[in-house]
Design an enzyme around this catalytic site. Structure first.
Site, PDB file in Angstrom:
ATOM      1  CG  ASP A 104      -1.764   1.195   1.385  1.00 40.70           C
ATOM      2  OD1 ASP A 104      -2.409   1.579   0.402  1.00 40.70           O
ATOM      3  OD2 ASP A 104      -1.777   1.778   2.483  1.00 40.70           O
ATOM      4  CG  ASP A 108      -1.961   7.602   0.215  1.00 39.63           C
ATOM      5  OD1 ASP A 108      -1.148   8.537   0.205  1.00 39.63           O
ATOM      6  OD2 ASP A 108      -2.622   7.257  -0.784  1.00 39.63           O
TER       7      ASP A 108
END
Length: 255
Positions: A91, A93
């Site tokens: 991922d 953010d």
């Protein structure tokens, strides 16, 4: 008060703690941070984002599953150099970086993003040890960036973050499955064997379809003392040798 995402996060606190035996530094404080971040998310849900944030983060509702991807698989064939390696979906953010529309004096990157004809400046902070983490992960795994953010924001951020080309491919919001108001990363759509696939993500909702493939990570915003990525490296070095991630993660979960 508790949303499904908060409940999932609380349940996954146990999963966060399973890696403590592989690490030299206690993680109890980080577990509390994980819970706090989820509770903060629930509070933020009651405060609508600004129009620019909403344009990047997208609408939220409680609709049925909507598959936004198309085609037989999301990823191309594995390159010869990655043959035999485990695929790790990473991922962006709050896992590798934190971004804000509000000015940050010590931002590592400032990325212009055009939304509805207006250019907004996005201020990006890199998580401590992210460079070292990505370099080592690129040596051990086939690394794939998978974010629920829009490509117009995430692509230029990744260009600046991953200047060594660790990520073999990048997947954005359109590759997610929209399920009950969340953008879920369906690992079964990647075109990789699930027993040789891991996902590193700060949001349990992102891997709700495949929690048994997940290595949870505490959400990060601006803590300069954070060392979560550094502490996770021994775990991933261990997992890189696994013939079956389910078996190895099961062993790590065992008391």
């Amino acid at each position: 008060f508790y949303t499904a995402e908060v409940t999932d996060c609380i349940l996954n606190d146990t999963l966060l703690s399973i890696y403590s035996s592989s690490l030299k530094k206690p993680r109890s404080c980080n577990i509390f941070k994980a819970l706090f971040c989820c509770l903060r998310g629930a509070q933020d849900a009651r405060n609508p984002p600004s129009p620019s944030q909403d344009a990047l983060l997208g609408p939220q509702d409680n609709g049925d599953v909507v598959k936004l991807s198309s085609g037989p698989s999301l990823l191309p064939e594995m390159t010869p150099q990655d043959q035999g390696k485990i695929c790790v979906v990473i991922d962006l953010d709050e896992t590798l970086v934190h971004s804000s529309f509000k000015p940050i004096s010590n931002a590592d990157f400032i990325v212009p993003v055009e939304i509805e004809g207006t250019t907004h400046q996005v201020y990006v902070l890199k998580r401590p040890y992210v460079d070292e983490f990505l370099q080592r992960m690129g040596e051990l795994f086939e690394c794939i960036l998978f974010t629920a953010s829009l490509a117009k924001y995430a692509d230029p951020v990744t260009d600046l973050l991953d200047q060594c080309g660790v990520f073999r491919a990048r997947l954005f919001r359109e590759s997610c499955v929209f399920h009950q108001g969340c953008y879920v990363k369906d690992l079964s759509l990647l075109g990789r064997e699930l027993h040789k696939t891991l996902i590193l993500d700060n949001s349990p909702a992102s891997y709700i379809f495949h929690p048994e493939n997940a290595v949870p990570v505490v959400s990060w915003f601006d803590d300069v003392e954070d060392a979560e990525l550094l502490h996770l490296l021994p775990v991933f070095e261990d997992l890189s040798q696994a013939e079956d991630v389910y078996t190895r993660l099961g062993e790590l979960r065992a008391p």
